[in-house]
Design a protein around this motif. Structure first.
Motif, PDB file in Angstrom:
ATOM      1  N   ASP A 105      35.729  53.021  46.640  1.00 13.94           N
ATOM      2  CA  ASP A 105      34.567  52.348  45.898  1.00 13.94           C
ATOM      3  C   ASP A 105      34.117  51.767  46.570  1.00 13.94           C
ATOM      4  OD1 ASP A 105      35.731  54.684  44.130  1.00 13.94           O
ATOM      5  OD2 ASP A 105      36.521  53.470  43.146  1.00 13.94           O
ATOM      6  N   THR A 106      32.850  51.401  46.461  1.00 13.64           N
ATOM      7  CA  THR A 106      31.504  50.604  46.502  1.00 13.64           C
ATOM      8  C   THR A 106      31.337  49.457  45.422  1.00 13.64           C
ATOM      9  OG1 THR A 106      30.930  51.828  48.251  1.00 13.64           O
ATOM     10  CG2 THR A 106      29.206  49.787  47.719  1.00 13.64           C
ATOM     11  N   LEU A 107      30.699  48.141  46.010  1.00 14.68           N
ATOM     12  CA  LEU A 107      30.957  47.493  44.841  1.00 14.68           C
ATOM     13  C   LEU A 107      29.684  46.104  45.424  1.00 14.68           C
ATOM     14  CD1 LEU A 107      31.592  45.427  42.686  1.00 14.68           C
ATOM     15  CD2 LEU A 107      32.829  43.974  44.275  1.00 14.68           C
ATOM     16  N   LEU A 108      28.777  46.293  44.801  1.00 13.71           N
ATOM     17  CA  LEU A 108      27.693  45.804  44.909  1.00 13.71           C
ATOM     18  C   LEU A 108      27.426  44.850  45.193  1.00 13.71           C
ATOM     19  CD1 LEU A 108      25.031  48.826  44.804  1.00 13.71           C
ATOM     20  CD2 LEU A 108      25.940  48.434  46.886  1.00 13.71           C
ATOM     21  N   VAL A 109      27.169  43.645  45.462  1.00  6.11           N
ATOM     22  CA  VAL A 109      27.010  42.042  44.898  1.00  6.11           C
ATOM     23  C   VAL A 109      25.867  41.702  45.197  1.00  6.11           C
ATOM     24  CG1 VAL A 109      29.670  41.291  44.733  1.00  6.11           C
ATOM     25  CG2 VAL A 109      28.370  41.375  46.812  1.00  6.11           C
ATOM     26  N   ALA A 110      25.386  40.037  45.031  1.00 10.38           N
ATOM     27  CA  ALA A 110      24.010  39.093  45.846  1.00 10.38           C
ATOM     28  C   ALA A 110      24.978  37.480  45.801  1.00 10.38           C
ATOM     29  CB  ALA A 110      22.478  39.574  44.900  1.00 10.38           C
ATOM     30  N   SER A 111      25.383  37.447  46.488  1.00  7.47           N
ATOM     31  CA  SER A 111      25.979  36.123  47.175  1.00  7.47           C
ATOM     32  C   SER A 111      24.523  35.108  47.092  1.00  7.47           C
ATOM     33  CB  SER A 111      26.878  36.005  47.922  1.00  7.47           C
ATOM     34  OG  SER A 111      26.117  36.397  49.729  1.00  7.47           O
ATOM     35  N   GLY A 112      23.423  36.538  47.082  1.00  6.16           N
ATOM     36  CA  GLY A 112      22.048  35.114  47.231  1.00  6.16           C
ATOM     37  C   GLY A 112      21.898  34.338  46.384  1.00  6.16           C
ATOM     38  N   GLY A 113      22.471  35.201  44.697  1.00  5.76           N
ATOM     39  CA  GLY A 113      21.949  34.579  43.153  1.00  5.76           C
ATOM     40  C   GLY A 113      22.799  33.671  42.986  1.00  5.76           C
ATOM     41  N   SER A 114      24.249  34.291  43.627  1.00  4.84           N
ATOM     42  CA  SER A 114      25.386  33.214  43.101  1.00  4.84           C
ATOM     43  C   SER A 114      26.328  33.475  43.964  1.00  4.84           C
ATOM     44  CB  SER A 114      25.682  33.089  41.694  1.00  4.84           C
ATOM     45  OG  SER A 114      26.690  32.321  41.186  1.00  4.84           O
ATOM     46  N   ALA A 115      26.488  33.145  44.952  1.00  3.77           N
ATOM     47  CA  ALA A 115      28.086  33.211  45.965  1.00  3.77           C
ATOM     48  C   ALA A 115      29.709  33.097  44.847  1.00  3.77           C
ATOM     49  CB  ALA A 115      28.538  31.635  46.733  1.00  3.77           C
ATOM     50  N   ALA A 116      29.672  32.301  44.226  1.00  9.14           N
ATOM     51  CA  ALA A 116      30.689  32.084  43.016  1.00  9.14           C
ATOM     52  C   ALA A 116      31.450  33.418  42.058  1.00  9.14           C
ATOM     53  CB  ALA A 116      30.823  30.611  42.185  1.00  9.14           C
ATOM     54  N   MET A 117      29.958  33.758  41.323  1.00 13.57           N
ATOM     55  CA  MET A 117      30.228  35.629  41.150  1.00 13.57           C
ATOM     56  C   MET A 117      30.366  36.362  42.451  1.00 13.57           C
ATOM     57  SD  MET A 117      29.782  37.186  38.350  1.00 13.57           S
ATOM     58  CE  MET A 117      28.901  35.634  36.999  1.00 13.57           C
ATOM     59  N   ALA A 118      29.531  36.212  42.894  1.00 12.54           N
ATOM     60  CA  ALA A 118      29.992  37.401  44.437  1.00 12.54           C
ATOM     61  C   ALA A 118      31.327  37.450  44.871  1.00 12.54           C
ATOM     62  CB  ALA A 118      28.973  37.445  44.808  1.00 12.54           C
ATOM     63  N   ASN A 119      31.653  36.726  44.623  1.00  9.94           N
ATOM     64  CA  ASN A 119      33.448  35.991  44.731  1.00  9.94           C
ATOM     65  C   ASN A 119      34.412  36.767  43.884  1.00  9.94           C
ATOM     66  OD1 ASN A 119      33.511  35.101  47.576  1.00  9.94           O
ATOM     67  ND2 ASN A 119      33.058  33.230  47.554  1.00  9.94           N
ATOM     68  N   ALA A 120      33.790  36.108  42.327  1.00  9.26           N
ATOM     69  CA  ALA A 120      34.874  36.121  41.266  1.00  9.26           C
ATOM     70  C   ALA A 120      34.925  37.491  41.347  1.00  9.26           C
ATOM     71  CB  ALA A 120      34.078  35.470  40.123  1.00  9.26           C
ATOM     72  N   LEU A 121      33.432  38.872  41.647  1.00 15.03           N
ATOM     73  CA  LEU A 121      33.794  40.328  41.460  1.00 15.03           C
ATOM     74  C   LEU A 121      34.908  40.840  42.213  1.00 15.03           C
ATOM     75  CD1 LEU A 121      29.877  40.904  40.389  1.00 15.03           C
ATOM     76  CD2 LEU A 121      31.433  40.470  38.711  1.00 15.03           C
ATOM     77  N   VAL A 122      34.406  40.221  43.832  1.00 12.19           N
ATOM     78  CA  VAL A 122      35.019  40.880  44.682  1.00 12.19           C
ATOM     79  C   VAL A 122      36.701  40.555  44.007  1.00 12.19           C
ATOM     80  CG1 VAL A 122      35.661  40.442  47.210  1.00 12.19           C
ATOM     81  CG2 VAL A 122      33.821  40.707  46.216  1.00 12.19           C
ATOM     82  N   ASP A 123      37.543  39.417  43.692  1.00  7.48           N
ATOM     83  CA  ASP A 123      38.495  39.533  42.677  1.00  7.48           C
ATOM     84  C   ASP A 123      39.305  40.010  41.683  1.00  7.48           C
ATOM     85  OD1 ASP A 123      38.629  37.652  45.347  1.00  7.48           O
ATOM     86  OD2 ASP A 123      38.443  35.724  44.182  1.00  7.48           O
ATOM     87  N   LEU A 124      38.038  40.370  41.156  1.00  9.37           N
ATOM     88  CA  LEU A 124      38.259  41.288  40.042  1.00  9.37           C
ATOM     89  C   LEU A 124      38.334  42.394  39.823  1.00  9.37           C
ATOM     90  CD1 LEU A 124      38.922  41.128  36.658  1.00  9.37           C
ATOM     91  CD2 LEU A 124      36.212  41.086  36.492  1.00  9.37           C
ATOM     92  N   MET A 125      36.941  43.191  40.908  1.00 12.59           N
ATOM     93  CA  MET A 125      37.186  44.593  40.912  1.00 12.59           C
ATOM     94  C   MET A 125      38.029  44.884  41.718  1.00 12.59           C
ATOM     95  SD  MET A 125      35.043  45.284  38.596  1.00 12.59           S
ATOM     96  CE  MET A 125      35.961  46.905  39.582  1.00 12.59           C
ATOM     97  N   THR A 126      38.730  44.505  43.644  1.00  8.81           N
ATOM     98  CA  THR A 126      39.723  44.464  43.907  1.00  8.81           C
ATOM     99  C   THR A 126      41.115  44.523  43.343  1.00  8.81           C
ATOM    100  OG1 THR A 126      38.674  42.753  45.861  1.00  8.81           O
ATOM    101  CG2 THR A 126      41.254  44.081  46.007  1.00  8.81           C
ATOM    102  N   ALA A 127      41.877  43.618  41.968  1.00 12.25           N
ATOM    103  CA  ALA A 127      42.402  43.854  41.536  1.00 12.25           C
ATOM    104  C   ALA A 127      42.709  45.206  40.184  1.00 12.25           C
ATOM    105  CB  ALA A 127      42.509  42.683  40.517  1.00 12.25           C
ATOM    106  N   VAL A 128      41.375  45.862  39.867  1.00 12.67           N
ATOM    107  CA  VAL A 128      40.597  46.480  38.948  1.00 12.67           C
ATOM    108  C   VAL A 128      41.704  47.895  40.021  1.00 12.67           C
ATOM    109  CG1 VAL A 128      39.359  48.270  37.996  1.00 12.67           C
ATOM    110  CG2 VAL A 128      39.776  45.701  37.448  1.00 12.67           C
ATOM    111  N   GLU A 129      40.385  47.917  40.913  1.00 12.79           N
ATOM    112  CA  GLU A 129      40.918  49.432  42.055  1.00 12.79           C
ATOM    113  C   GLU A 129      42.285  49.317  42.322  1.00 12.79           C
ATOM    114  OE1 GLU A 129      37.708  51.437  43.916  1.00 12.79           O
ATOM    115  OE2 GLU A 129      38.369  50.888  41.568  1.00 12.79           O
ATOM    116  N   ARG A 130      43.191  48.406  42.593  1.00 12.35           N
ATOM    117  CA  ARG A 130      44.608  48.305  43.318  1.00 12.35           C
ATOM    118  C   ARG A 130      44.927  49.335  42.030  1.00 12.35           C
ATOM    119  NH1 ARG A 130      45.412  43.319  43.155  1.00 12.35           N
ATOM    120  NH2 ARG A 130      44.690  42.637  45.279  1.00 12.35           N
ATOM    121  N   ASP A 131      44.567  48.700  40.793  1.00  8.78           N
ATOM    122  CA  ASP A 131      46.063  49.097  39.663  1.00  8.78           C
ATOM    123  C   ASP A 131      44.827  51.136  39.627  1.00  8.78           C
ATOM    124  OD1 ASP A 131      46.973  46.706  38.915  1.00  8.78           O
ATOM    125  OD2 ASP A 131      44.955  45.776  37.528  1.00  8.78           O
TER     126      ASP A 131
END
Length: 342
Positions: A105-131
């Protein structure tokens, strides 16, 4: 020669006025620690606006809403184009696009708005997808500049503009009295502040743009934003000084530095802050300025109206209260004092 005692020396050296000011300084520095640590010590997403594009989007969104700690406020979207548009319009922070024909699947983010949020979403959705026995591909629709570490340049730029605003107003107070003795002199201070705002806004925009290449493009728009930010904070400082005297400077520091900076969404965006700081951040100059600077830099000026209205309201309120306070002061004291006294 008259001999003095130690208690008398203490009374002479530390006047009641100085004592109150020292106590105020202690309170400010403790509030500084409490505000910054309270806001930033445990950042985690909470009810983050997030899109879902999937065959059963509503069900997938409901499942994401039930994640422990409620990190996402997920909503079903019609298609990937809608998700991309809403991210670039700064309505959502990211989106999951489910591809049922495959396992990625594809996760769309925008690190220009917040790199911290983009990284947090990547970590969160990677775990969700792994499950779900699926993998994730990340697409950054508005990546931050290589010269803009963690997307913090916009925040530091706005902090500099805010400092310029209240320092200029404070210098005017120290040099000629905190309360201007007539509306005409208050108007002169506001005009001086406007000139400083124009110069400061341009200087900041040139430093982060052509000089250091820390933020891509938008120099003219950043100049306008900087002038408005400096003037808004400076006019607010003049207003506080007009009402409260020199104590007004401390109140502005409380408002802009102690409350405003940690809630500005600089290091961490609003959904990663505790409820109090998340609520006040967008309404204060540092938060409004940081949001606007990132919109100009990375989102083609999208979602600017709200933050510009906030800054304009502070500027207009500062003008009105400064002029009213000067008029009331002149009425109480019987008119302007001699030159050199405000």
């Amino acid at each position: 020669m008259t001999r003095t005692t130690f208690p008398r020396d203490v009374r002479d050296a530390v006047t009641p006025r100085a004592t109150l000011m020292v106590l105020g300084a202690i309170a400010l520095h403790l509030l500084f620690v409490a505000s910054y640590v309270g806001a930033l010590h445990d950042p985690r997403p909470k009810d983050t606006p997030f899109g879902v594009v999937a065959p059963r989007a509503a069900q997938t969104a409901a499942r994401l809403d039930r994640l422990p700690g409620s990190p996402l406020d997920a909503r079903a979207l019609a298609d990937e184009a809608t998700a991309r548009r809403q991210i670039l319009d700064r309505k959502i922070y990211g989106a999951l696009v489910v591809h049922p024909a495959g396992t990625t699947d594809t996760l769309l983010v925008a690190s220009g708005g917040s790199a911290a949020m983009a990284n947090a979403l990547v970590d969160l959705m990677t775990a969700v997808e792994r499950d779900q026995q699926r993998t994730l591909r990340t697409v950054d629709l508005a990546p931050d500049s290589d010269q803009d570490f963690n997307g913090l340049t916009s925040f530091y730029l706005v902090v500099g503009w805010c400092v310029g605003g209240y320092l200029c107003a404070s210098i005017l107070a120290v040099s000629a009295g905190a309360r201007p003795s007539a509306p005409r002199r208050a108007a002169i201070r506001l005009l001086v502040l406007a000139l400083v705002a124009v110069v400061g806004g341009l200087g900041g925009a040139l430093i982060v743009g052509p000089a250091l290449d820390a933020l891509p493009g938008g120099t003219a728009a950043l100049w306008g934003l900087g002038a408005l930010t400096v003037f808004a904070v400076g006019a607010t400082t003049l207003a506080f000084q007009g009402v409260f005297g020199i104590i007004g400077v401390g109140l502005v520091i409380l408002l802009v530095v102690i409350a405003g900076n940690p809630s500005a969404g600089g290091a961490f965006p609003f959904p990663m802050l505790p409820p109090f700081w998340r609520a006040i951040g967008p309404a204060l100059p540092p938060g409004a300025g940081t949001w606007a600077a990132r919109s100009i830099t990375y989102f083609d000026g999208n979602a600017l109206t709200g933050s510009l209205l906030v800054l304009s309201a502070w500027a207009l309120g500062g003008i009105v209260i400064t002029m009213l306070a000067a008029a009331l002061h002149a009425r109480r004291t019987g008119g302007p004092r001699p030159a050199g006294h405000g």
